[in-house]
Design an enzyme around this catalytic site. Structure first.
Site, short mmCIF file in Angstrom:
data_model
loop_
_atom_site.label_atom_id
_atom_site.label_comp_id
_atom_site.label_asym_id
_atom_site.label_seq_id
_atom_site.Cartn_x
_atom_site.Cartn_y
_atom_site.Cartn_z
N GLY A 272 0.77 -1.26 0.00
CA GLY A 272 0.00 0.00 0.00
C GLY A 272 0.79 1.29 0.00
O GLY A 272 0.31 2.32 -0.48
N ASP B 62 0.48 3.52 4.10
CA ASP B 62 -0.59 4.25 3.44
C ASP B 62 -1.63 4.74 4.44
O ASP B 62 -2.02 5.90 4.43
CB ASP B 62 -1.25 3.39 2.34
CG ASP B 62 -1.67 2.00 2.81
OD1 ASP B 62 -1.46 1.64 3.99
OD2 ASP B 62 -2.22 1.24 1.97
N ASP C 143 -5.30 2.23 10.47
CA ASP C 143 -6.70 1.85 10.61
C ASP C 143 -6.92 1.31 12.03
O ASP C 143 -7.08 2.08 12.97
CB ASP C 143 -7.01 0.83 9.51
CG ASP C 143 -8.46 0.40 9.44
OD1 ASP C 143 -9.33 1.17 9.84
OD2 ASP C 143 -8.72 -0.73 8.98
N LEU D 87 -11.40 3.06 1.62
CA LEU D 87 -10.75 3.97 0.67
C LEU D 87 -9.86 3.23 -0.31
O LEU D 87 -9.24 2.22 0.04
CB LEU D 87 -9.91 4.99 1.45
CG LEU D 87 -10.68 5.81 2.48
CD1 LEU D 87 -9.74 6.69 3.31
CD2 LEU D 87 -11.75 6.67 1.82
N ASP E 5 -5.78 -0.33 -2.09
CA ASP E 5 -6.53 -1.19 -3.01
C ASP E 5 -7.81 -1.70 -2.39
O ASP E 5 -7.98 -1.74 -1.17
CB ASP E 5 -5.68 -2.41 -3.38
CG ASP E 5 -5.53 -3.37 -2.21
OD1 ASP E 5 -5.07 -2.93 -1.14
OD2 ASP E 5 -5.90 -4.55 -2.35
N ARG F 115 -5.26 0.76 -6.92
CA ARG F 115 -3.99 1.34 -6.44
C ARG F 115 -3.49 2.46 -7.34
O ARG F 115 -2.81 3.38 -6.88
CB ARG F 115 -2.89 0.27 -6.36
CG ARG F 115 -3.13 -0.81 -5.34
CD ARG F 115 -1.84 -1.62 -5.13
NE ARG F 115 -2.06 -2.92 -4.51
CZ ARG F 115 -2.13 -3.12 -3.19
NH1 ARG F 115 -2.06 -2.11 -2.35
NH2 ARG F 115 -2.31 -4.34 -2.72
P1 IMP Z 1 -4.33 -1.68 10.45
O1 IMP Z 1 -3.46 -2.75 11.01
O2 IMP Z 1 -5.78 -2.01 10.59
O3 IMP Z 1 -4.03 -0.28 10.95
O4 IMP Z 1 -4.16 -1.82 8.93
C1 IMP Z 1 -3.51 -1.06 8.09
C2 IMP Z 1 -3.55 -1.74 6.74
O5 IMP Z 1 -4.87 -2.15 6.37
C3 IMP Z 1 -3.11 -0.74 5.72
O6 IMP Z 1 -1.74 -0.88 5.48
C4 IMP Z 1 -3.95 -1.08 4.54
O7 IMP Z 1 -3.25 -2.01 3.73
C5 IMP Z 1 -5.17 -1.78 5.05
N1 IMP Z 1 -6.35 -0.86 5.07
C6 IMP Z 1 -6.94 -0.33 6.13
N2 IMP Z 1 -7.97 0.47 5.78
C7 IMP Z 1 -8.01 0.44 4.43
C8 IMP Z 1 -8.86 1.08 3.45
O8 IMP Z 1 -9.79 1.86 3.73
N3 IMP Z 1 -8.58 0.81 2.15
C9 IMP Z 1 -7.57 -0.02 1.76
N4 IMP Z 1 -6.76 -0.63 2.65
C10 IMP Z 1 -6.97 -0.41 3.97
MG MG Z 2 -1.11 -1.93 3.62
#
Ligand code: IMP
Ligand code: MG
Length: 178
Positions: free
Chosen positions: A47, A103, A106, A156, A162, A168
């Site tokens: 990402g 990127d 979350d 998003l 993606d 992407r």
């Molecule tokens: P986290 O561990 O949930 O903070 O995840 C982060 C990863 O989840 C990012 O590096 C993204 O690859 C993916 N991700 C989280 N939200 C989105 C989104 O809205 N669109 C696309 N990928 C996302």
């Molecule tokens: Mg990612």
């Protein structure tokens, strides 16, 4: 009207705003990391690749680049929140100024795990930098040092992000109208 697999895309952040903000982030990083050895930028695949590419080209500092890949916890392991390191950085990080780039922040599970992993390598400095921050979606407490934009809890795509590997290469950031 842009679509992916029949779902409409709604523009959230256009190309020009991204460009301006990436320049500001690069300036901030120059202020914080200028002088001494070149910082090592570590992008999380896949990402971060477009954000990282733009960010380092806005820097007027020498910079070194490496990548990591981690497993997504998405399928089946969601409750455990387990994040495995699939590809380690190749460069020596001990004593270096390291910038971890992703990127989007979350749930926080990925960056929390990767930050812990990188701290074990004993960098002199470790900064975290994300283009997007979905603050409401956190499952574990985590704040990045530099954030491009705070965004609502929509799904998003674009600028490296993606939806099932598509989207992407869009120049802006879009919400998928699911
Ligand atoms: P986290 O561990 O949930 O903070 O995840 C982060 C990863 O989840 C990012 O590096 C993204 O690859 C993916 N991700 C989280 N939200 C989105 C989104 O809205 N669109 C696309 N990928 C996302
Ligand atoms: Mg990612």
């Amino acid at each position: 009207m842009l679509e992916i697999r029949g779902k409409k895309l709604r523009l959230v952040i256009d190309e020009e705003r991204i460009k301006r903000r990436v320049k500001e982030l690069a300036l901030e990083l120059e202020r914080e990391l200028g002088g001494g050895e070149p910082p090592v930028f570590i992008g999380l695949l896949k990402g971060s690749f477009i954000f990282l590419a733009d960010l380092i080209r806005e820097l007027s500092l020498p910079a070194v680049v490496d990548f990591m890949r981690v497993s997504s916890y998405g399928s089946g392991t969601e409750s455990s929140g387990e994040v495995r390191i699939l590809k380690e950085p190749e460069l020596e990080l001990k004593g270096k100024k390291v910038v971890l780039v992703d990127d989007i922040l979350d749930t926080g599970l990925t960056l929390k795990r990767v930050k812990e992993y990188l701290l074990e390598k004993e960098p002199a400095v470790l900064k975290t930098c994300v283009l997007l921050d979905k603050k409401e979606a956190r499952k574990v407490p985590f704040e990045a040092d530099l954030v491009g934009f705070e965004v609502p809890n929509d799904f998003l795509v674009g600028y490296g992000l993606d939806w099932g590997e598509l989207g992407r290469n869009l120049r802006g950031i879009y919400a998928v109208e699911l």
